[in-house]
Structures are given as structure tokens and as C-alpha cells.
Design a protein around this motif. Structure first.
Motif, PDB file in Angstrom:
ATOM      1  N   ALA A 187       0.815  -1.213   0.000  1.00 52.80           N
ATOM      2  CA  ALA A 187       0.000   0.000   0.000  1.00 52.80           C
ATOM      3  C   ALA A 187       0.848   1.263   0.000  1.00 52.80           C
ATOM      4  O   ALA A 187       0.350   2.351  -0.291  1.00 52.80           O
ATOM      5  CB  ALA A 187      -0.932   0.009   1.212  1.00 52.80           C
ATOM      6  N   ASN A 188       2.138   1.128   0.321  1.00 46.99           N
ATOM      7  CA  ASN A 188       2.990   2.301   0.443  1.00 46.99           C
ATOM      8  C   ASN A 188       4.117   2.362  -0.582  1.00 46.99           C
ATOM      9  O   ASN A 188       5.020   3.174  -0.445  1.00 46.99           O
ATOM     10  CB  ASN A 188       3.558   2.365   1.864  1.00 46.99           C
ATOM     11  CG  ASN A 188       2.512   2.800   2.875  1.00 46.99           C
ATOM     12  OD1 ASN A 188       2.220   3.983   3.013  1.00 46.99           O
ATOM     13  ND2 ASN A 188       1.932   1.834   3.573  1.00 46.99           N
ATOM     14  N   VAL A 189       4.067   1.495  -1.605  1.00 47.66           N
ATOM     15  CA  VAL A 189       4.983   1.664  -2.731  1.00 47.66           C
ATOM     16  C   VAL A 189       4.371   2.681  -3.696  1.00 47.66           C
ATOM     17  O   VAL A 189       3.228   3.110  -3.531  1.00 47.66           O
ATOM     18  CB  VAL A 189       5.257   0.322  -3.448  1.00 47.66           C
ATOM     19  CG1 VAL A 189       5.903  -0.668  -2.500  1.00 47.66           C
ATOM     20  CG2 VAL A 189       3.965  -0.254  -4.042  1.00 47.66           C
ATOM     21  N   SER A 190       5.106   3.069  -4.703  1.00 46.58           N
ATOM     22  CA  SER A 190       4.588   4.041  -5.667  1.00 46.58           C
ATOM     23  C   SER A 190       3.423   3.431  -6.447  1.00 46.58           C
ATOM     24  O   SER A 190       3.336   2.205  -6.586  1.00 46.58           O
ATOM     25  CB  SER A 190       5.692   4.452  -6.640  1.00 46.58           C
ATOM     26  OG  SER A 190       6.041   3.371  -7.483  1.00 46.58           O
TER      27      SER A 190
ATOM     28  N   ILE B  41      -7.765 -12.652  -0.958  1.00 47.67           N
ATOM     29  CA  ILE B  41      -8.174 -11.797  -2.074  1.00 47.67           C
ATOM     30  C   ILE B  41      -7.260 -12.081  -3.254  1.00 47.67           C
ATOM     31  O   ILE B  41      -6.051 -11.832  -3.182  1.00 47.67           O
ATOM     32  CB  ILE B  41      -8.101 -10.309  -1.676  1.00 47.67           C
ATOM     33  CG1 ILE B  41      -8.981 -10.029  -0.457  1.00 47.67           C
ATOM     34  CG2 ILE B  41      -8.523  -9.423  -2.847  1.00 47.67           C
ATOM     35  CD1 ILE B  41      -8.828  -8.617   0.102  1.00 47.67           C
ATOM     36  N   VAL B  42      -7.819 -12.595  -4.339  1.00 51.06           N
ATOM     37  CA  VAL B  42      -7.001 -12.976  -5.497  1.00 51.06           C
ATOM     38  C   VAL B  42      -7.339 -12.187  -6.752  1.00 51.06           C
ATOM     39  O   VAL B  42      -6.573 -12.199  -7.719  1.00 51.06           O
ATOM     40  CB  VAL B  42      -7.133 -14.484  -5.788  1.00 51.06           C
ATOM     41  CG1 VAL B  42      -6.556 -15.289  -4.642  1.00 51.06           C
ATOM     42  CG2 VAL B  42      -8.581 -14.882  -6.062  1.00 51.06           C
TER      43      VAL B  42
ATOM     44  N   HIS C 210      -8.506  -2.771  -2.188  1.00 47.07           N
ATOM     45  CA  HIS C 210      -8.189  -3.081  -0.799  1.00 47.07           C
ATOM     46  C   HIS C 210      -6.901  -2.373  -0.358  1.00 47.07           C
ATOM     47  O   HIS C 210      -6.834  -1.804   0.744  1.00 47.07           O
ATOM     48  CB  HIS C 210      -8.048  -4.592  -0.628  1.00 47.07           C
ATOM     49  CG  HIS C 210      -7.767  -5.031   0.766  1.00 47.07           C
ATOM     50  ND1 HIS C 210      -8.646  -4.833   1.809  1.00 47.07           N
ATOM     51  CD2 HIS C 210      -6.688  -5.668   1.300  1.00 47.07           C
ATOM     52  CE1 HIS C 210      -8.134  -5.316   2.928  1.00 47.07           C
ATOM     53  NE2 HIS C 210      -6.945  -5.823   2.647  1.00 47.07           N
ATOM     54  N   LEU C 211      -5.884  -2.377  -1.214  1.00 45.93           N
ATOM     55  CA  LEU C 211      -4.622  -1.725  -0.876  1.00 45.93           C
ATOM     56  C   LEU C 211      -4.788  -0.210  -0.780  1.00 45.93           C
ATOM     57  O   LEU C 211      -4.117   0.449   0.030  1.00 45.93           O
ATOM     58  CB  LEU C 211      -3.551  -2.081  -1.908  1.00 45.93           C
ATOM     59  CG  LEU C 211      -3.115  -3.551  -1.924  1.00 45.93           C
ATOM     60  CD1 LEU C 211      -2.128  -3.802  -3.059  1.00 45.93           C
ATOM     61  CD2 LEU C 211      -2.504  -3.957  -0.582  1.00 45.93           C
TER      62      LEU C 211
ATOM     63  N   TRP D 159      -3.268   1.008   8.288  1.00 46.88           N
ATOM     64  CA  TRP D 159      -3.044  -0.319   8.870  1.00 46.88           C
ATOM     65  C   TRP D 159      -3.688  -1.367   7.971  1.00 46.88           C
ATOM     66  O   TRP D 159      -4.497  -1.038   7.101  1.00 46.88           O
ATOM     67  CB  TRP D 159      -3.596  -0.422  10.289  1.00 46.88           C
ATOM     68  CG  TRP D 159      -5.065  -0.060  10.425  1.00 46.88           C
ATOM     69  CD1 TRP D 159      -5.571   1.188  10.644  1.00 46.88           C
ATOM     70  CD2 TRP D 159      -6.194  -0.942  10.339  1.00 46.88           C
ATOM     71  NE1 TRP D 159      -6.952   1.148  10.699  1.00 46.88           N
ATOM     72  CE2 TRP D 159      -7.361  -0.148  10.529  1.00 46.88           C
ATOM     73  CE3 TRP D 159      -6.340  -2.312  10.138  1.00 46.88           C
ATOM     74  CZ2 TRP D 159      -8.643  -0.698  10.512  1.00 46.88           C
ATOM     75  CZ3 TRP D 159      -7.621  -2.853  10.111  1.00 46.88           C
ATOM     76  CH2 TRP D 159      -8.756  -2.046  10.305  1.00 46.88           C
ATOM     77  N   ALA D 160      -3.318  -2.630   8.182  1.00 50.55           N
ATOM     78  CA  ALA D 160      -3.867  -3.714   7.365  1.00 50.55           C
ATOM     79  C   ALA D 160      -4.261  -4.880   8.254  1.00 50.55           C
ATOM     80  O   ALA D 160      -3.702  -5.074   9.342  1.00 50.55           O
ATOM     81  CB  ALA D 160      -2.857  -4.169   6.326  1.00 50.55           C
TER      82      ALA D 160
END
Length: 288
Positions: free
Chosen positions: A150-153, A174-175, A183-184, A192-193
Motif C-alpha cells: 500500500a505504500n509503494v509508488s 483476495i485474489v 483493498h490496498l 493499517w492492514a
């Protein structure tokens, strides 16, 4: 009675030398030594005297007149201790405290080659057997992996999502790439995840990011536990505990002191805090 403790003063000469060393390293030989001295408000004569000492001990080296680079001692130190090694060593005592308090397994992981690598682990409870340090796990289905993805570019995330297919490890995994993308995005916004039994049917995982000095996400930490651990208000308690642990790691990595405030759930008092409120964090040994 609370005692007033004054911070230990830094010798002024040492402070000046460290300021000068910092700007030399940051500059990388691009500007003159006199300009760097101006950046840290040092008279030219003082900067010259400090530069002679720093060069003598191998902290800086002269590339050409007026231009300096990081010295051999600094480069040797950097080769011996990379950020990955330091991060793992700094984190372990903090993870142990958190694991002992919650009686569950706690991990710290980083993203490497699109996989989660566990750098540090404190084992307790049902999740203790399933992982080990330096083990890799798929990122898309784990709490730590979701935080890191979730925190990459946006471009890096898009490349990752296009590299499927994603295998369903449980009925909750989740596929679908589009669902995973959404979701990301939610994870990025909320900070948070949650792995909702997506890797193992009987285990869930809550994770938060660990930030670097430049405010980028350098790692994530998690608590893995049976589902009842995160029911009701206990999820919020676990989030508060994880966030405090993350801040403790961040400040240790940045060399700053930290006093934990909520590594106390599910009991009423945190083992990370001394009975003496001025002592600070037991795990990281920092002072308020």
C-alpha cells in the motif's frame, strides 16, 4: 516523587564537528568546504580546525582542494552495518516486549523482490511455528505485505498487480487484482492492514507501518493471533500497541528518545514503561 532530570549536554565542539560531518556526507563533494561551513553557521577558521581532525581520523577525505567526501572509516562502517541489519537488531527487544504482553507472535518485515521477508520475530502462541526470521511469504495476503504494498509508488503497485495470478491460500484470500487494488488503497488511507485468515484458516494478523527518517515506509510490524484476539475493542487496543511499538522503533532508528504510551493492552500497565515515569522505555532504553 518525580525527579527532574536534565538532558546530558552535548559538548559544543563535538556538536559542531558532527554538524560539519553531516553536511559533508549529505553534499557528497558537490560544494566547497567553506560553503558547507556556512550551512552550519561555522566560521571558516573553526571549520578548518574541525576538518583537519575529521580527516585525520578517517571520517572525511579530501578529493581536491576545498572538496571533501565521506572518509574510509565511515565507508567501512557502512559496509559492516546496513539498514536491514540495524533495523532487525533495534526491533527485537521491542517486539519481545509486545509479544510477551499480548502472548502472541510479533513480526517485523520488509518488501524484497515482491515478497515479505521477516527480519525479526518474537514467538508466542499459535503462530509461533509457522514462520522464522529470513523466511519469505507472499505479500498480497499478509498483514505486513499489504501495508508495504500500500505504500509503494502507484507504478510499482500496478506492476505488482499485473504480475498475477494470485493463489488463494484460504477461502478468504483476495485474489482478484481489481479487488486487491481497491483493498490496498483502503490500507493506504487507514494506515493499517488486516489479514483476515487469508494465509492460514485459523490465524489473523494486524499490521502497521514503520517509517524511516525521510517519512517513507521502511518496514511493517504485526501481531498474528487467533480470531478472538481481535474481536471488539481489542482490535483498537492491538492497533494502539502496534503503533506505539512502531514509533519506538522509528525513534530508535533516528536516535531519538521515546516514552511508550499505550503498549499496555490487554492489561492495565505496559512492561515497556518503568514504574518511574522519568526512566522511559525499557525495551529501547531511551529517556524522556
Amino acid at each position: 516523587m518525580v525527579r527532574n532530570r536534565m538532558p546530558t549536554p552535548v559538548p559544543r565542539t563535538l556538536e559542531k564537528a558532527l554538524d560539519l560531518l553531516r553536511v559533508v556526507v549529505e553534499d557528497g563533494g558537490q560544494r566547497s568546504f567553506s560553503k558547507l561551513a556556512q550551512d552550519v553557521a561555522l566560521p571558516a577558521s573553526t571549520a578548518h580546525r574541525l576538518g583537519v581532525v575529521l580527516e585525520r581520523y578517517g571520517f572525511i577525505l579530501r578529493e581536491r582542494p576545498g572538496r571533501y567526501l565521506p572518509g574510509p572509516w565511515l565507508m567501512a562502517f557502512a559496509r559492516r552495518f546496513d539498514e536491514r541489519t540495524v533495523l532487525a537488531r533495534i526491533s527485537r527487544p521491542i517486539l519481545r516486549e509486545l509479544s510477551q504482553r499480548w502472548r502472541q507472535t510479533v513480526h517485523l518485515g520488509v518488501l524484497e523482490d515482491s515478497m515479505v521477508t521477516y527480519l525479526a520475530k518474537a514467538a508466542h502462541g499459535p503462530a509461533a511455528e509457522f514462520t522464522r526470521e529470513d523466511m519469505q511469504l507472499e505479500a498480497y495476503c499478509s498483514g505486513i505485505g499489504k501495508v508495504l504494498l500500500a505504500n509503494v509508488s502507484p507504478a510499482a503497485r500496478a506492476r505488482y498487480l499485473s504480475d498475477g495470478p494470485f493463489v488463494a491460500l484460504t477461502s478468504n484470500t483476495i485474489v482478484d487484482p481489481e479487488l486487491l487494488r481497491k483493498h490496498l488503497e483502503e490500507v493506504e488511507v487507514q494506515g493499517w492492514a488486516f489479514d483476515d485468515a487469508e494465509v492460514f484458516e485459523d490465524l489473523k494478523c494486524l499490521a502497521v507501518p514503520v517509517m524511516g527518517a525521510d517519512c517513507s515506509v521502511i518496514a511493517a510490524i504485526s501481531i498474528s493471533a487467533p480470531a478472538p484476539t481481535f474481536e471488539g475493542c481489542r482490535r483498537e487496543q492491538a492497533l494502539a500497541a502496534l503503533r506505539d511499538a512502531a514509533v519506538c522503533i522509528e525513534r530508535r532508528m533516528a536516535g531519538r528518545a521515546f516514552v511508550a504510551s499505550s503498549l499496555l493492552a490487554p492489561r492495565s500497565k505496559s512492561p515497556l514503561l518503568s514504574d518511574d515515569p522519568v526512566v522511559g522505555c525499557k525495551s529501547c532504553g531511551s529517556q524522556p
